[in-house]
Every structure is written in structure tokens, then in C-alpha cells.
Design an enzyme around this catalytic site. Structure first.
Site, mmCIF file in Angstrom:
data_model
loop_
_atom_site.group_PDB
_atom_site.id
_atom_site.type_symbol
_atom_site.label_atom_id
_atom_site.label_comp_id
_atom_site.label_asym_id
_atom_site.label_seq_id
_atom_site.Cartn_x
_atom_site.Cartn_y
_atom_site.Cartn_z
ATOM 1 N N THR A 132 6.738 -4.648 -6.589
ATOM 2 C CA THR A 132 6.023 -4.790 -7.851
ATOM 3 C C THR A 132 6.978 -4.777 -9.045
ATOM 4 O O THR A 132 8.073 -4.204 -8.969
ATOM 5 C CB THR A 132 5.016 -3.619 -7.987
ATOM 6 N N ASP A 133 6.525 -5.356 -10.159
ATOM 7 C CA ASP A 133 7.309 -5.276 -11.400
ATOM 8 C C ASP A 133 7.296 -3.865 -11.995
ATOM 9 O O ASP A 133 8.113 -3.547 -12.865
ATOM 10 C CB ASP A 133 6.800 -6.296 -12.439
ATOM 11 N N GLU A 134 6.363 -3.011 -11.541
ATOM 12 C CA GLU A 134 6.240 -1.676 -12.149
ATOM 13 C C GLU A 134 7.474 -0.808 -11.899
ATOM 14 O O GLU A 134 7.677 0.191 -12.587
ATOM 15 C CB GLU A 134 4.985 -0.959 -11.633
ATOM 16 N N TYR A 158 2.859 5.962 -8.288
ATOM 17 C CA TYR A 158 2.821 4.697 -7.531
ATOM 18 C C TYR A 158 4.139 3.943 -7.671
ATOM 19 O O TYR A 158 4.778 3.575 -6.680
ATOM 20 C CB TYR A 158 1.648 3.827 -8.005
ATOM 21 N N LYS A 162 7.051 2.956 -4.886
ATOM 22 C CA LYS A 162 7.468 1.580 -4.583
ATOM 23 C C LYS A 162 8.972 1.420 -4.835
ATOM 24 O O LYS A 162 9.674 0.745 -4.081
ATOM 25 C CB LYS A 162 6.676 0.571 -5.418
ATOM 26 N N ASN A 257 -4.930 -6.284 -22.367
ATOM 27 C CA ASN A 257 -6.116 -5.985 -21.542
ATOM 28 C C ASN A 257 -7.424 -6.356 -22.235
ATOM 29 O O ASN A 257 -8.334 -6.904 -21.614
ATOM 30 C CB ASN A 257 -6.145 -4.487 -21.194
ATOM 31 N N HIS A 293 0.623 5.743 -19.366
ATOM 32 C CA HIS A 293 0.284 4.317 -19.259
ATOM 33 C C HIS A 293 1.433 3.420 -19.758
ATOM 34 O O HIS A 293 1.806 3.487 -20.928
ATOM 35 C CB HIS A 293 -0.967 4.073 -20.114
HETATM 36 P P1 NAD Z 1 -4.307 -3.285 -1.424
HETATM 37 O O1 NAD Z 1 -4.434 -1.852 -1.773
HETATM 38 O O2 NAD Z 1 -5.415 -4.217 -1.746
HETATM 39 O O3 NAD Z 1 -4.038 -3.439 0.152
HETATM 40 C C1 NAD Z 1 -3.153 -2.627 0.843
HETATM 41 C C2 NAD Z 1 -3.412 -2.811 2.345
HETATM 42 O O4 NAD Z 1 -2.484 -2.011 3.063
HETATM 43 C C3 NAD Z 1 -4.806 -2.375 2.781
HETATM 44 O O5 NAD Z 1 -5.369 -3.335 3.631
HETATM 45 C C4 NAD Z 1 -4.564 -1.056 3.506
HETATM 46 O O6 NAD Z 1 -5.518 -0.792 4.520
HETATM 47 C C5 NAD Z 1 -3.175 -1.295 4.085
HETATM 48 N N1 NAD Z 1 -2.437 -0.054 4.340
HETATM 49 C C6 NAD Z 1 -2.308 1.029 3.511
HETATM 50 N N2 NAD Z 1 -1.569 1.971 4.104
HETATM 51 C C7 NAD Z 1 -1.187 1.478 5.317
HETATM 52 C C8 NAD Z 1 -0.396 1.976 6.384
HETATM 53 N N3 NAD Z 1 0.167 3.194 6.328
HETATM 54 N N4 NAD Z 1 -0.223 1.202 7.479
HETATM 55 C C9 NAD Z 1 -0.790 -0.031 7.545
HETATM 56 N N5 NAD Z 1 -1.566 -0.541 6.585
HETATM 57 C C10 NAD Z 1 -1.756 0.202 5.470
HETATM 58 O O7 NAD Z 1 -2.942 -3.768 -2.068
HETATM 59 P P2 NAD Z 1 -2.550 -5.196 -2.681
HETATM 60 O O8 NAD Z 1 -2.969 -5.258 -4.077
HETATM 61 O O9 NAD Z 1 -2.977 -6.237 -1.716
HETATM 62 O O10 NAD Z 1 -0.956 -5.057 -2.658
HETATM 63 C C11 NAD Z 1 -0.203 -5.432 -1.508
HETATM 64 C C12 NAD Z 1 1.264 -5.167 -1.786
HETATM 65 O O11 NAD Z 1 1.677 -5.906 -2.931
HETATM 66 C C13 NAD Z 1 1.572 -3.709 -2.099
HETATM 67 O O12 NAD Z 1 2.797 -3.389 -1.513
HETATM 68 C C14 NAD Z 1 1.685 -3.661 -3.615
HETATM 69 O O13 NAD Z 1 2.554 -2.655 -4.030
HETATM 70 C C15 NAD Z 1 2.248 -5.038 -3.901
HETATM 71 N N6 NAD Z 1 1.912 -5.610 -5.215
HETATM 72 C C16 NAD Z 1 0.622 -5.653 -5.647
HETATM 73 C C17 NAD Z 1 0.329 -6.275 -6.870
HETATM 74 C C18 NAD Z 1 -1.093 -6.389 -7.388
HETATM 75 O O14 NAD Z 1 -1.285 -6.824 -8.531
HETATM 76 N N7 NAD Z 1 -2.116 -6.041 -6.623
HETATM 77 C C19 NAD Z 1 1.354 -6.815 -7.629
HETATM 78 C C20 NAD Z 1 2.673 -6.737 -7.152
HETATM 79 C C21 NAD Z 1 2.930 -6.142 -5.936
HETATM 80 O O1 DAU Z 2 2.151 -4.964 -12.142
HETATM 81 C C1 DAU Z 2 1.844 -5.027 -10.782
HETATM 82 C C2 DAU Z 2 0.850 -3.953 -10.446
HETATM 83 O O2 DAU Z 2 -0.401 -4.381 -10.968
HETATM 84 C C3 DAU Z 2 0.734 -3.679 -8.947
HETATM 85 O O3 DAU Z 2 1.957 -3.186 -8.487
HETATM 86 C C4 DAU Z 2 -0.374 -2.662 -8.672
HETATM 87 O O4 DAU Z 2 -0.528 -2.492 -7.276
HETATM 88 C C5 DAU Z 2 -1.660 -3.197 -9.258
HETATM 89 O O5 DAU Z 2 -2.686 -2.255 -9.078
HETATM 90 C C6 DAU Z 2 -1.483 -3.509 -10.745
HETATM 91 O O6 DAU Z 2 -1.290 -2.287 -11.506
HETATM 92 P P1 DAU Z 2 -1.993 -2.050 -12.939
HETATM 93 O O7 DAU Z 2 -2.090 -0.608 -13.160
HETATM 94 O O8 DAU Z 2 -1.372 -2.896 -13.988
HETATM 95 O O9 DAU Z 2 -3.446 -2.706 -12.611
HETATM 96 P P2 DAU Z 2 -4.938 -2.233 -12.954
HETATM 97 O O10 DAU Z 2 -5.834 -3.367 -12.592
HETATM 98 O O11 DAU Z 2 -5.246 -0.887 -12.427
HETATM 99 O O12 DAU Z 2 -4.886 -2.143 -14.548
HETATM 100 C C7 DAU Z 2 -4.540 -3.279 -15.339
HETATM 101 C C8 DAU Z 2 -4.497 -2.798 -16.798
HETATM 102 O O13 DAU Z 2 -5.847 -2.492 -17.208
HETATM 103 C C9 DAU Z 2 -3.701 -1.534 -16.999
HETATM 104 O O14 DAU Z 2 -3.056 -1.584 -18.265
HETATM 105 C C10 DAU Z 2 -4.767 -0.414 -17.023
HETATM 106 C C11 DAU Z 2 -5.978 -1.129 -17.602
HETATM 107 N N1 DAU Z 2 -7.299 -0.649 -17.136
HETATM 108 C C12 DAU Z 2 -7.499 -0.530 -15.797
HETATM 109 C C13 DAU Z 2 -8.703 -0.083 -15.310
HETATM 110 C C14 DAU Z 2 -8.931 0.074 -13.826
HETATM 111 C C15 DAU Z 2 -8.298 -0.385 -18.035
HETATM 112 O O15 DAU Z 2 -8.115 -0.540 -19.271
HETATM 113 N N2 DAU Z 2 -9.506 0.041 -17.557
HETATM 114 C C16 DAU Z 2 -9.751 0.217 -16.223
HETATM 115 O O16 DAU Z 2 -10.870 0.660 -15.863
#
Ligand code: NAD
Ligand code: DAU
Length: 352
Positions: A132-134, A158, A162, A257, A293
Site C-alpha cells: 500500500t501507499d500508506e 495497519y 504493512k 473525501n 488520520h
Molecule cells: P480485504 O480485506 O478485502 O481482503 C483480504 C483477504 O485476505 C480476505 O479475503 C481475507 O479473508 C484474507 N485473509 C486475511 N488474513 C488471512 C490469512 N492469515 N491467511 C489467508 N487469508 C487471509 O483486502 P483488500 O482491500 O482486497 O486488500 C488486499 C491487499 O491489497 C492487502 O494486502 C492490502 O494491504 C493491499 N492494498 C489494498 C488497497 C485498498 O485500497 N483496498 C490499496 C493498496 C493495497
Molecule cells: O491507500 C491505500 C489504502 O486505502 C489501503 O492500504 C487500505 O487497505 C484501504 O483500506 C484504504 O485505506 P483508507 O483508510 O484510505 O480507506 P477508507 O476507505 O477506510 O477511508 C478513505 C478515506 O475516507 C479516509 O481518509 C478516511 C475517510 N472515511 C472513511 C470511512 C470508513 C470517512 O471519512 N468516513 C468513513 O466512514
């Protein structure tokens, strides 16, 4: 074939579906099915011999060793993680367990398998770690978007977990020669996104007549990428990425947001107007900010574009419209994920 971990989650699920739509190479899909994993996402693959689902943990060395020996994949793509920042604030333990200890165990299982491969297969093998970029921390308004050379400065449990996993992956390359690739991507959105995250939460709350919670002043910025563009970037890095390198993936789509939420309200006003004639804008509600945040994320994806020729196909406007339409059309999937456990989380996070 390839082994995908976390392939029942949001991005992993989209990746598996797209992979099998684009090629005939089989997928072993290892997923623990935590609250975020959803077998329904993979329903269309029922009976497809190219897909084998295995319920299990990336940290289970015996299981992973057996899968690797039996199926002999040419690559592992690691999506499995705990992924929600707010949950990591309430309970960081699962994040350390899966993202740090789980990744460590997975690396060790893969290293043992890879070391014993015949020379040609060992040279061709890849371990792609999805991150992730985080990990880079937060930007101020006039900072340049994150480059691969930025220092790691994670701010949440988180992102710290990562970052730790990225460091392990890097070290397994430098110390043991494991052929790794790492991608650091910005915020994804699209189909099958679990509604604890901002975009699906807002779509579903709007349709249910509930408040649309904006943390703090709503001026935090994220760089949004349509999930299928993320999947195509991963396929490209897997195909041609340089060993040991990291690639930032982003959509060049920085949005505050509040703007994102208002945009969703406008689309819903058009596609599914409220019965009382009011706009969905009236449901927007400011709530207490997330602790620690991060103010702004933005990705400089130049390296991926210049080296590997990847660029996103969706603009935010086209991708968000598709996404809203998908949620309107996918009531069965939505009903299945908004189960009792989901309602418990919403009550814990937002109260009543
Ligand atoms: P998600 O939470 O939707 O899915 C995670 C999946 O991993 C689930 O299906 C869960 O059951 C499985 N899992 C969790 N723990 C496990 C374990 N110990 N063994 C096997 N499976 C397990 O997550 P996502 O949003 O699909 O993100 C996937 C990956 O991409 C993550 O590594 C996350 O850090 C990264 N990522 C997410 C975002 C985003 O915006 N969602 C952005 C950048 C990177
Ligand atoms: O940047 C990549 C990341 O993006 C991934 O690594 C994470 O797995 C993914 O969950 C996501 O993280 P964020 O924290 O940015 O995503 P989220 O959707 O939780 O929140 C997006 C923005 O919106 C953040 O600034 C928090 C805000 N927010 C979120 C929720 C759930 C709100 O204002 N209200 C809300 O109820």
C-alpha cells in the site's frame, strides 16, 4: 499455475476473476475467509477446473508447503492481509499476526519450495507482494506524490504492519535471493468492495437512508484507482517487473473525501432518486475524526509507466459510475456481506 493468497477479498477476488478471464492459467486460491473474505465473490467460478479454493491461513506452514509441493506454482501473489485502518486502531493484534507474522511464515514456506526447484523453474519463479501507499506516511498539500524512493513513515497500526511486511519481503530477496516484486498501490474502489470502506459504505448507507459519515473536515485526500486497473498493473509487474524492485501504482486521481461523497450522491440522485424528492446530499454527516488520520496520499506512478508501459484505463468519473451501478445491480452480494458481524462493526465504529 499461480498461487494467490487472499483471493476471496476485494482486490484478490477481482484479481482472480480477471486473471481467469484473461488467461487459461490455473489459480490456487488460499484464503482464511475472515470477515472480509467472501466466497460469493467467486461464485461465477463454480465448476471451473482452473480455480481451486483452499480455506486456510498464509501462516500455516504445513498447509502452504503441501500446496506448493502438490501444485508447483510458478508464482505466488500475496494479497492476504488485514486491510482496514479503523479496525487496526480498535485492535492491532490481528494486523501484526497476519500482516507481519503471516507474511514471515509465507516467505519461509515459499523460500523452502523455491530453493528446491530445478534451476530453470527457480529462475522463472516470482513472489509478488501486494502493498500500500500508506507505508510512506502522509503528504502535505504541496509535497510531490510518493515515489518508490520515499522513506517509509507509517502512521497507523495497519500501515506499520504493512511496512514491516514489505521490509521482510525486501530482506528475503537481499539475503536469500528470493525473486520478489513489491507493488505499493493507492486507494482502490470497484465491485466486491466490503462496505466498511468509504466508497461502498457511502453507497449502501445512502440507499438505506442512513447518515453518510465524514471524518473530521472531509478534506483528507486519497488517490483513487479502479480495482481492475490495479489488477492489470499487478499482472504487468508479475510479467516484466525487475527482481527486487518496488513499483508504485496509482490512478492520478486525487480527491478530497467530501468531493468523493458528494460525487456519489449526485450519481445516485440521477440513477436512483430518493422517493421524497430530496437529494442524498442531505444525508452527509460530519463525525469524529479518525485518530492519527493521514491528510493526503498521492502516487507518482511514473516508474511503472516508463519501465513497464502500464497506465490506468478508468478515470475517477467513469470508474465511480460503474461502481455505483454495480452496487445497484448486486443486491444479493450486498445482502450476504451485510450480515450480523458487519452490523456489530458498524455499531462499534459509528454508534447509533
Ligand atoms: P480485504 O480485506 O478485502 O481482503 C483480504 C483477504 O485476505 C480476505 O479475503 C481475507 O479473508 C484474507 N485473509 C486475511 N488474513 C488471512 C490469512 N492469515 N491467511 C489467508 N487469508 C487471509 O483486502 P483488500 O482491500 O482486497 O486488500 C488486499 C491487499 O491489497 C492487502 O494486502 C492490502 O494491504 C493491499 N492494498 C489494498 C488497497 C485498498 O485500497 N483496498 C490499496 C493498496 C493495497
Ligand atoms: O491507500 C491505500 C489504502 O486505502 C489501503 O492500504 C487500505 O487497505 C484501504 O483500506 C484504504 O485505506 P483508507 O483508510 O484510505 O480507506 P477508507 O476507505 O477506510 O477511508 C478513505 C478515506 O475516507 C479516509 O481518509 C478516511 C475517510 N472515511 C472513511 C470511512 C470508513 C470517512 O471519512 N468516513 C468513513 O466512514
Amino acid at each position: 499455475m499461480i498461487l494467490v493468497t487472499g483471493g476471496a477479498g476485494f482486490i484478490g477476488g477481482n484479481f482472480v476473476l480477471d486473471w481467469l478471464a484473461e488467461s487459461n492459467e490455473a489459480v490456487i486460491n488460499l484464503d482464511k475467509l475472515t470477515y472480509a473474505g467472501n466466497a460469493d465473490t467467486l461464485k461465477s467460478l463454480a465448476g471451473d477446473a482452473r480455480h481451486a479454493f483452499v480455506h486456510g491461513d498464509i501462516g500455516d506452514r504445513e498447509l502452504v508447503a503441501r500446496l506448493l509441493e502438490e501444485h508447483r506454482p510458478r508464482a505466488v501473489v500475496n494479497f492476504a492481509a488485514e486491510s482496514h485502518v479503523d479496525r487496526s486502531i480498535h485492535g492491532p493484534g490481528d494486523f501484526i499476526q497476519t500482516n507481519v507474522v503471516g507474511t514471515f511464515n509465507l516467505l519461509e514456506s515459499v523460500r523452502a519450495y523455491w530453493s528446491a526447484l530445478p534451476e530453470a523453474e527457480r529462475a522463472a519463479f516470482r513472489f509478488l507482494h501486494v502493498s500500500t501507499d500508506e507505508v510512506y506516511g502522509t503528504l502535505s498539500a504541496d509535497d510531490h506524490p510518493f515515489r518508490e524512493t520515499n522513506a517509509y513513515e507509517p502512521n497507523s497500526p495497519y500501515s506499520a504492519s504493512k511496512a514491516a511486511s514489505d521490509h521482510l519481503v525486501r530482506a528475503w530477496h537481499h539475503t536469500y535471493g528470493l525473486p520478489v516484486l513489491t507493488t505499493n498501490c493507492s486507494n482502490n474502489y470497484g465491485p466486491y468492495h466490503f462496505p466498511e470502506k468509504l466508497i461502498p459504505l457511502v453507497i449502501l448507507n445512502a440507499l438505506a437512508g442512513k447518515p453518510l459519515p465524514i471524518y473530521g473536515d472531509g478534506q483528507q485526500i486519497r488517490d483513487w484507482l479502479y480495482v481492475k486497473d490495479h489488477c492489470s498493473a499487478i499482472r504487468r509487474v508479475l510479467q516484466a517487473g525487475r527482481l527486487g524492485e518496488t513499483y508504485n501504482v496509482g490512478g492520478w486521481n486525487e480527491k478530497a473525501n467530501l468531493d468523493v461523497v458528494q460525487h456519489i450522491c449526485s450519481i445516485l440522485d440521477e440513477l436512483r432518486p430518493r422517493e421524497d424528492g430530496q437529494s442524498y446530499f442531505s444525508q452527509i454527516t460530519y463525525v469524529t475524526d479518525r485518530p492519527g488520520h493521514d491528510r493526503r496520499y498521492a502516487i507518482d506512478a511514473t516508474k511503472l509507466a516508463d519501465e513497464l508501459g502500464w497506465k490506468p484505463t478508468e478515470t475517477f468519473e467513469s470508474g465511480i459510475r460503474k461502481t455505483v451501478q454495480w452496487y445497484l445491480d448486486s443486491q444479493e452480494w450486498v445482502q450476504n456481506v451485510t450480515s450480523g458481524a458487519y452490523r456489530d462493526w458498524v455499531n462499534q465504529q459509528y454508534g447509533n
